[in-house]
Motif scaffolding. Structure first.
Motif, short mmCIF file in Angstrom:
data_model
loop_
_atom_site.label_atom_id
_atom_site.label_comp_id
_atom_site.label_asym_id
_atom_site.label_seq_id
_atom_site.Cartn_x
_atom_site.Cartn_y
_atom_site.Cartn_z
N GLU A 64 0.83 -1.20 0.00
CA GLU A 64 0.00 0.00 0.00
C GLU A 64 0.87 1.25 0.00
O GLU A 64 1.98 1.26 0.52
N LYS A 65 0.33 2.29 -0.61
CA LYS A 65 1.02 3.57 -0.70
C LYS A 65 1.33 4.10 0.70
O LYS A 65 0.53 3.93 1.62
N TYR A 66 2.48 4.74 0.84
CA TYR A 66 2.86 5.33 2.12
C TYR A 66 2.02 6.57 2.40
O TYR A 66 1.75 7.36 1.50
N ASP A 67 1.61 6.74 3.64
CA ASP A 67 0.87 7.92 4.07
C ASP A 67 1.89 9.01 4.39
O ASP A 67 2.62 8.92 5.37
N LEU A 68 1.92 10.03 3.55
CA LEU A 68 2.89 11.11 3.73
C LEU A 68 2.29 12.28 4.53
O LEU A 68 2.86 13.36 4.56
N GLY A 69 1.16 12.05 5.15
CA GLY A 69 0.54 13.09 5.96
C GLY A 69 0.17 14.29 5.12
O GLY A 69 -0.35 14.16 4.02
N ASP A 70 0.43 15.46 5.63
CA ASP A 70 0.11 16.70 4.93
C ASP A 70 1.23 17.14 4.00
O ASP A 70 1.20 18.25 3.48
N GLU A 71 2.24 16.29 3.82
CA GLU A 71 3.37 16.57 2.91
C GLU A 71 4.03 17.91 3.22
O GLU A 71 4.44 18.65 2.33
N ASP A 111 6.74 8.31 -5.39
CA ASP A 111 5.94 7.99 -4.20
C ASP A 111 5.24 9.20 -3.61
O ASP A 111 4.57 9.09 -2.58
#
Length: 120
Positions: A64-71, A111
């Motif tokens: 699954e794609k990584y959760d980068l938060g609010d980037e 990503d």
């Protein structure tokens, strides 16, 4: 007493990421560590100008794609070839945000990590 060594990005497709960082930023592999059981690969990329590296971590079981938060975090690169880099990144279709007032722009890796490009 302390100095920077490396920064890490976790990636889903290691080959795609390696190609991106080579093409977009001219980074090259300086070392690699592979788990004996094949569960992970760490690739450290350098720019030939210092000891700081970008560590790309690939985990075999991650799908699954990584959760980068609010980037809100990003990595920044300075270049003395800003106009050429901008043209190349525009052609690659990787520019995510431009701030002409500050004279900077951001590109995105495969990503979704943001990378700031700054002129000297």
């Amino acid at each position: 007493m302390f100095h920077f060594n490396h920064f890490n990005f976790n990636v889903l497709n290691l080959e795609k990421s390696l190609q991106f960082y080579q093409e977009a930023l001219g980074l090259h592999e300086v070392r690699r560590k592979e788990a004996e059981d094949g569960s992970f690969i760490l690739v450290y990329l350098g720019d030939s100008n210092g000891d700081f590296t970008l560590e790309l971590t690939w985990l075999r079981d991650r799908v699954e794609k990584y959760d980068l938060g609010d980037e809100e975090f990003h990595l920044a690169f300075v270049t003395d070839q800003y106009e050429e880099a901008y043209k190349k990144h525009k052609e690659m279709g990787v520019i995510l945000f431009e701030n002409p007032e500050m004279g900077i722009y951001f590109i995105g890796d495969p990503d979704g990590y943001w990378i700031e490009i700054i002129p000297v």
